[in-house]
Write a protein that holds these residues in place. Structure first.
Motif, PDB file in Angstrom:
ATOM      1  N   UNK A  54       2.145   6.745   1.211  1.00 52.15           N
ATOM      2  CA  UNK A  54       1.913   8.167   0.947  1.00 52.15           C
ATOM      3  C   UNK A  54       0.697   8.670   1.719  1.00 52.15           C
ATOM      4  N   UNK A  55      -0.430   8.017   1.524  1.00 53.35           N
ATOM      5  CA  UNK A  55      -1.658   8.384   2.224  1.00 53.35           C
ATOM      6  C   UNK A  55      -2.673   7.261   2.032  1.00 53.35           C
ATOM      7  N   UNK A  56      -3.799   7.357   2.715  1.00 58.21           N
ATOM      8  CA  UNK A  56      -4.818   6.313   2.668  1.00 58.21           C
ATOM      9  C   UNK A  56      -5.360   6.093   1.257  1.00 58.21           C
ATOM     10  N   UNK A  57      -5.580   7.152   0.515  1.00 57.88           N
ATOM     11  CA  UNK A  57      -6.144   7.005  -0.833  1.00 57.88           C
ATOM     12  C   UNK A  57      -5.145   6.319  -1.766  1.00 57.88           C
ATOM     13  N   UNK A  58      -3.844   6.631  -1.636  1.00 63.41           N
ATOM     14  CA  UNK A  58      -2.831   5.938  -2.439  1.00 63.41           C
ATOM     15  C   UNK A  58      -2.791   4.458  -2.049  1.00 63.41           C
ATOM     16  N   UNK A  59      -2.890   4.180  -0.746  1.00 65.68           N
ATOM     17  CA  UNK A  59      -2.917   2.802  -0.278  1.00 65.68           C
ATOM     18  C   UNK A  59      -4.097   2.054  -0.888  1.00 65.68           C
ATOM     19  N   UNK A  60      -5.245   2.703  -0.940  1.00 63.64           N
ATOM     20  CA  UNK A  60      -6.455   2.078  -1.494  1.00 63.64           C
ATOM     21  C   UNK A  60      -6.251   1.640  -2.935  1.00 63.64           C
ATOM     22  N   UNK A 106      -7.818  10.408 -11.209  1.00 65.01           N
ATOM     23  CA  UNK A 106      -6.457  10.892 -11.415  1.00 65.01           C
ATOM     24  C   UNK A 106      -5.465  10.135 -10.520  1.00 65.01           C
ATOM     25  N   UNK A 107      -5.847   9.904  -9.281  1.00 66.78           N
ATOM     26  CA  UNK A 107      -4.981   9.150  -8.367  1.00 66.78           C
ATOM     27  C   UNK A 107      -4.813   7.720  -8.863  1.00 66.78           C
ATOM     28  N   UNK A 108      -5.907   7.110  -9.338  1.00 68.87           N
ATOM     29  CA  UNK A 108      -5.824   5.755  -9.894  1.00 68.87           C
ATOM     30  C   UNK A 108      -4.841   5.724 -11.067  1.00 68.87           C
ATOM     31  N   UNK A 109      -4.889   6.732 -11.924  1.00 66.73           N
ATOM     32  CA  UNK A 109      -3.979   6.812 -13.075  1.00 66.73           C
ATOM     33  C   UNK A 109      -2.531   6.970 -12.614  1.00 66.73           C
ATOM     34  N   UNK A 110      -2.312   7.817 -11.622  1.00 67.85           N
ATOM     35  CA  UNK A 110      -0.953   8.028 -11.092  1.00 67.85           C
ATOM     36  C   UNK A 110      -0.407   6.723 -10.527  1.00 67.85           C
TER      37      UNK A 110
END
Length: 162
Positions: A27-33, A8-12
């Motif tokens: 935003x956060x580490x996962x968004x950065x990834x 879901x984050x990848x899609x966003x």
């Protein structure tokens, strides 16, 4: 953010406009990834001589948008140092991991031990296991990227259209 599935984050992140990806990384580490490879996806093209040369030549041939004075794409390359940030971006894209050497000392039981291997243009190929990634190739890619960026007013530093 930890409760959202990575798909879901990848899609966003994939639907964020390229011009906003640098902000998305904050935003956060996962968004950065997920935003990092999208933001810097053009960088490997600058390491390929033929592709990068074509990009510079396309500026030369654009009589209406090129600068009045321009470095010749057939001239020799500048021999300045390879920037650490450029090397870090290339490493992260090719190796899918943070570059080695961010931590200068390894601590064990509160004691600082040996220094970790620092990433340099001279040891990039050895540490990455990619023989073709010589200091010269890193420098050429960096210089062509910077050259294109300085001459092309239609794109921001990441290659995103303005």
């Amino acid at each position: 953010m930890d409760s959202l599935p990575p798909e879901l984050i990848r899609q966003i992140v994939s639907n964020v406009p390229k011009s906003s990806l640098s902000s998305c990384r904050l935003v956060c580490q996962i968004f950065n990834t997920f935003a990092f490879p999208l933001l810097f996806s053009h960088v490997p093209h600058w390491l390929d001589y033929k592709i990068s040369h074509q990009a510079v030549l396309s500026l030369v041939r654009d009589a209406f948008n090129r600068p009045a004075v321009m470095w010749s794409p057939w001239a020799s390359e500048p021999t300045g140092p390879v920037d650490d940030v450029w090397m870090g971006i290339v490493w992260k894209l090719l190796m899918k991991a943070d570059p080695p050497g961010f931590s200068l000392f390894k601590e064990v039981g509160g004691e600082a031990l040996e220094r970790r291997a620092q990433l340099t243009p001279q040891n990039f190929a050895e540490l990455s296991g990619r023989e073709e990634m010589s200091e010269s190739r890193l420098r050429t890619g960096q210089n062509r990227f910077l050259l294109h960026r300085s001459y092309s007013g239609k794109f921001d530093w990441s290659g995103a259209k303005l």
